[in-house]
Design a protein around this motif. Structure first.
Motif, short mmCIF file in Angstrom:
data_model
loop_
_atom_site.label_atom_id
_atom_site.label_comp_id
_atom_site.label_asym_id
_atom_site.label_seq_id
_atom_site.Cartn_x
_atom_site.Cartn_y
_atom_site.Cartn_z
N LEU A 113 -91.80 92.88 41.39
CA LEU A 113 -90.80 91.85 41.18
C LEU A 113 -91.09 91.04 39.92
O LEU A 113 -90.17 90.66 39.19
N GLY A 114 -92.35 90.78 39.66
CA GLY A 114 -92.74 90.09 38.43
C GLY A 114 -92.37 90.89 37.19
O GLY A 114 -91.93 90.34 36.18
N MET A 115 -92.55 92.20 37.26
CA MET A 115 -92.18 93.07 36.13
C MET A 115 -90.67 93.06 35.92
O MET A 115 -90.20 93.03 34.78
N ASP A 164 -88.62 90.61 36.72
CA ASP A 164 -88.30 89.30 36.16
C ASP A 164 -88.64 89.24 34.68
O ASP A 164 -87.87 88.70 33.88
N ALA A 165 -89.79 89.78 34.29
CA ALA A 165 -90.19 89.77 32.88
C ALA A 165 -89.24 90.60 32.04
O ALA A 165 -88.88 90.21 30.93
N HIS A 169 -86.21 92.01 50.06
CA HIS A 169 -85.59 91.24 48.97
C HIS A 169 -84.20 91.80 48.64
O HIS A 169 -83.93 92.14 47.48
N ARG A 172 -82.03 90.71 45.52
CA ARG A 172 -82.46 91.02 44.15
C ARG A 172 -81.72 92.21 43.53
O ARG A 172 -81.81 92.42 42.33
#
Length: 127
Positions: free
Chosen positions: A2-4, A6-7, A38, A41
């Motif tokens: 999820l961080g990837m 978002d980035a 999620h 998303r």
């Protein structure tokens, strides 16, 4: 992961309403996991020859998350019944837009056909 995502969205000026999730084999399991935990998303999900927990599909069904499931009918690695179970659980939970495609002539390598064609991509972009 999820961080990837978002980035990538931030760094590439992506549209968070048009993020699609797909994965094959063990990545199909990951697709199910992220879709059930999620669902907000993703614009749509397409798990290929993976399994999930039918008891966890409620959030996907509640959101009516567009879902197209693929599996090889002769898959010796991941049981095709697991895709049937996930589709049935989604429908039982009230999901009205579940698609399930079983390629009866294929084994585990269903992704070679699915990802090489245009049908999946056209469907994803329509979501």
């Amino acid at each position: 992961l999820l961080g990837m995502v978002d980035a990538a969205l931030a760094g590439l000026n992506g549209d968070p309403d048009r993020v699609y999730l797909t994965g094959l084999s063990y990545g199909g399991y990951g697709t199910w996991h992220l879709a059930t935990t999620h669902p907000e998303r993703w614009a749509a999900v397409a798990p290929l020859c993976g399994g999930g927990n039918p008891a966890h599909v409620g959030p996907m069904a509640k959101m009516q998350l567009p879902t197209w499931i693929f599996h090889g009918g002769r898959d010796p690695v991941v049981k095709v019944e697991w895709s049937y179970s996930m589709a049935a659980a989604l429908e039982a939970a009230g999901h009205t837009g579940v698609r399930l495609t079983i390629h009866e002539d294929l084994g585990h390598d269903v992704w070679s056909r699915v990802y090489a064609g245009e049908d999946l991509y056209r469907w994803l972009l329509a979501q």
